[in-house]
Design a protein around this motif. Structure first.
Motif, PDB file in Angstrom:
ATOM      1  N   LEU A 100       0.834  -1.198   0.000  1.00 26.49           N
ATOM      2  CA  LEU A 100       0.000   0.000   0.000  1.00 26.49           C
ATOM      3  C   LEU A 100       0.867   1.246   0.000  1.00 26.49           C
ATOM      4  O   LEU A 100       1.998   1.230   0.487  1.00 26.49           O
ATOM      5  CB  LEU A 100      -0.895   0.036   1.252  1.00 26.49           C
ATOM      6  CG  LEU A 100      -1.838  -1.137   1.464  1.00 26.49           C
ATOM      7  CD1 LEU A 100      -2.434  -1.080   2.864  1.00 26.49           C
ATOM      8  CD2 LEU A 100      -2.943  -1.106   0.416  1.00 26.49           C
ATOM      9  N   ASP A 101       0.303   2.321  -0.487  1.00 35.24           N
ATOM     10  CA  ASP A 101       1.012   3.599  -0.551  1.00 35.24           C
ATOM     11  C   ASP A 101       1.578   4.043   0.791  1.00 35.24           C
ATOM     12  O   ASP A 101       2.683   4.541   0.869  1.00 35.24           O
ATOM     13  CB  ASP A 101       0.046   4.680  -1.046  1.00 35.24           C
ATOM     14  CG  ASP A 101       0.524   5.312  -2.325  1.00 35.24           C
ATOM     15  OD1 ASP A 101       1.626   4.986  -2.780  1.00 35.24           O
ATOM     16  OD2 ASP A 101      -0.221   6.134  -2.872  1.00 35.24           O
ATOM     17  N   LYS A 102       0.827   3.877   1.840  1.00 34.57           N
ATOM     18  CA  LYS A 102       1.222   4.395   3.157  1.00 34.57           C
ATOM     19  C   LYS A 102       1.970   3.375   4.012  1.00 34.57           C
ATOM     20  O   LYS A 102       2.257   3.644   5.169  1.00 34.57           O
ATOM     21  CB  LYS A 102      -0.014   4.884   3.920  1.00 34.57           C
ATOM     22  CG  LYS A 102      -0.781   5.965   3.201  1.00 34.57           C
ATOM     23  CD  LYS A 102      -0.001   7.241   3.168  1.00 34.57           C
ATOM     24  CE  LYS A 102      -0.837   8.323   2.502  1.00 34.57           C
ATOM     25  NZ  LYS A 102      -0.093   9.472   2.124  1.00 34.57           N
ATOM     26  N   SER A 103       2.269   2.218   3.482  1.00 38.18           N
ATOM     27  CA  SER A 103       2.970   1.195   4.262  1.00 38.18           C
ATOM     28  C   SER A 103       4.444   1.540   4.432  1.00 38.18           C
ATOM     29  O   SER A 103       5.045   2.214   3.597  1.00 38.18           O
ATOM     30  CB  SER A 103       2.857  -0.171   3.588  1.00 38.18           C
ATOM     31  OG  SER A 103       1.557  -0.667   3.697  1.00 38.18           O
ATOM     32  N   CYS A 104       4.998   1.042   5.520  1.00 38.54           N
ATOM     33  CA  CYS A 104       6.416   1.218   5.807  1.00 38.54           C
ATOM     34  C   CYS A 104       6.912  -0.095   6.416  1.00 38.54           C
ATOM     35  O   CYS A 104       6.456  -0.478   7.494  1.00 38.54           O
ATOM     36  CB  CYS A 104       6.611   2.385   6.772  1.00 38.54           C
ATOM     37  SG  CYS A 104       8.337   2.774   7.097  1.00 38.54           S
ATOM     38  N   LEU A 105       7.798  -0.770   5.717  1.00 33.06           N
ATOM     39  CA  LEU A 105       8.311  -2.065   6.152  1.00 33.06           C
ATOM     40  C   LEU A 105       9.806  -1.993   6.400  1.00 33.06           C
ATOM     41  O   LEU A 105      10.509  -1.176   5.803  1.00 33.06           O
ATOM     42  CB  LEU A 105       8.058  -3.139   5.090  1.00 33.06           C
ATOM     43  CG  LEU A 105       6.623  -3.409   4.671  1.00 33.06           C
ATOM     44  CD1 LEU A 105       6.593  -4.474   3.596  1.00 33.06           C
ATOM     45  CD2 LEU A 105       5.791  -3.820   5.857  1.00 33.06           C
ATOM     46  N   ALA A 106      10.298  -2.897   7.255  1.00 32.51           N
ATOM     47  CA  ALA A 106      11.736  -3.050   7.478  1.00 32.51           C
ATOM     48  C   ALA A 106      12.120  -4.496   7.225  1.00 32.51           C
ATOM     49  O   ALA A 106      11.392  -5.418   7.599  1.00 32.51           O
ATOM     50  CB  ALA A 106      12.104  -2.660   8.904  1.00 32.51           C
ATOM     51  N   LEU A 107      13.258  -4.674   6.583  1.00 29.15           N
ATOM     52  CA  LEU A 107      13.856  -5.990   6.393  1.00 29.15           C
ATOM     53  C   LEU A 107      15.193  -5.978   7.110  1.00 29.15           C
ATOM     54  O   LEU A 107      16.008  -5.073   6.884  1.00 29.15           O
ATOM     55  CB  LEU A 107      14.093  -6.281   4.905  1.00 29.15           C
ATOM     56  CG  LEU A 107      12.911  -6.180   3.951  1.00 29.15           C
ATOM     57  CD1 LEU A 107      13.364  -6.507   2.516  1.00 29.15           C
ATOM     58  CD2 LEU A 107      11.787  -7.083   4.385  1.00 29.15           C
ATOM     59  N   VAL A 108      15.436  -6.962   7.961  1.00 29.92           N
ATOM     60  CA  VAL A 108      16.692  -7.053   8.695  1.00 29.92           C
ATOM     61  C   VAL A 108      17.406  -8.323   8.249  1.00 29.92           C
ATOM     62  O   VAL A 108      16.850  -9.414   8.317  1.00 29.92           O
ATOM     63  CB  VAL A 108      16.459  -7.077  10.227  1.00 29.92           C
ATOM     64  CG1 VAL A 108      17.789  -7.196  10.962  1.00 29.92           C
ATOM     65  CG2 VAL A 108      15.702  -5.838  10.676  1.00 29.92           C
ATOM     66  N   GLY A 109      18.637  -8.159   7.786  1.00 29.17           N
ATOM     67  CA  GLY A 109      19.358  -9.319   7.273  1.00 29.17           C
ATOM     68  C   GLY A 109      20.860  -9.113   7.224  1.00 29.17           C
ATOM     69  O   GLY A 109      21.444  -8.482   8.116  1.00 29.17           O
TER      70      GLY A 109
END
Length: 169
Positions: A100-109
């Motif tokens: 979605l436009d307003k989503s904010c995700l983090a990927l940790v790796g």
């Protein structure tokens, strides 16, 4: 949609552990990750979800981010383990409620995978140009509703030292 790609903090040496998956963060790694988490919080970042590699050092990094109020949700994601397949994550993202436009995700790796994933999302293939330092952060803007490979835009590539020093000045 904003995607933040975060490398795990400084971990114990490989020689200290029989199994690489069990290497934890060292105290300096915890402290630096705490500082980075506080800086991200101070500039108003909040993740709808943090996905993390199942390896101990990445999980500990993600837990520090969560503990500092950056997200209420944290999940293991096997493709974020070393040599993971970005296409697995892309498929997940395209089918998820976070596309979605307003989503904010983090990927940790881990590196070099996170640098390669970033390059694939920007240029369509790995270029071995982007290197993410431990506890470093990359920010990408992803197009909504379509495959983000070679269609994403870089807006942040920073070392933890820069983030921390900027906060202090």
């Amino acid at each position: 949609m904003k995607l933040y790609i975060i490398r795990h903090g400084i971990a114990a040496e490989k020689t200290e552990y029989k199994n690489d998956e069990e290497r934890p963060l060292i105290e300096k790694g915890r402290q630096k990750t705490e500082q980075v988490a506080q800086c991200l919080k101070d500039i108003g970042i909040h993740f709808d979800l943090i996905l993390t590699s199942p390896l101990v050092r990445a999980k500990q990094t993600a837990e520090i981010l969560q503990k500092n109020g950056l997200s209420d949700q944290l999940e293991n994601f096997s493709a974020l383990a070393p040599d993971g397949d970005i296409q697995e994550w892309v498929n997940w993202w395209l089918e998820s409620r976070y596309n979605l436009d307003k989503s904010c995700l983090a990927l940790v790796g881990h590196e070099p995978d996170l640098g390669h994933w970033t390059e694939i999302l920007i240029w369509g293939q790995p270029q071995d140009k982007l290197i993410l330092k431990k506890s470093g952060v990359i920010g990408l803007e992803l197009p909504v509703g379509i495959n983000p490979i070679s269609k994403s835009h870089l807006f942040l590539l920073t070392s933890p030292k820069w983030l921390i020093n900027e906060k202090l000045e």
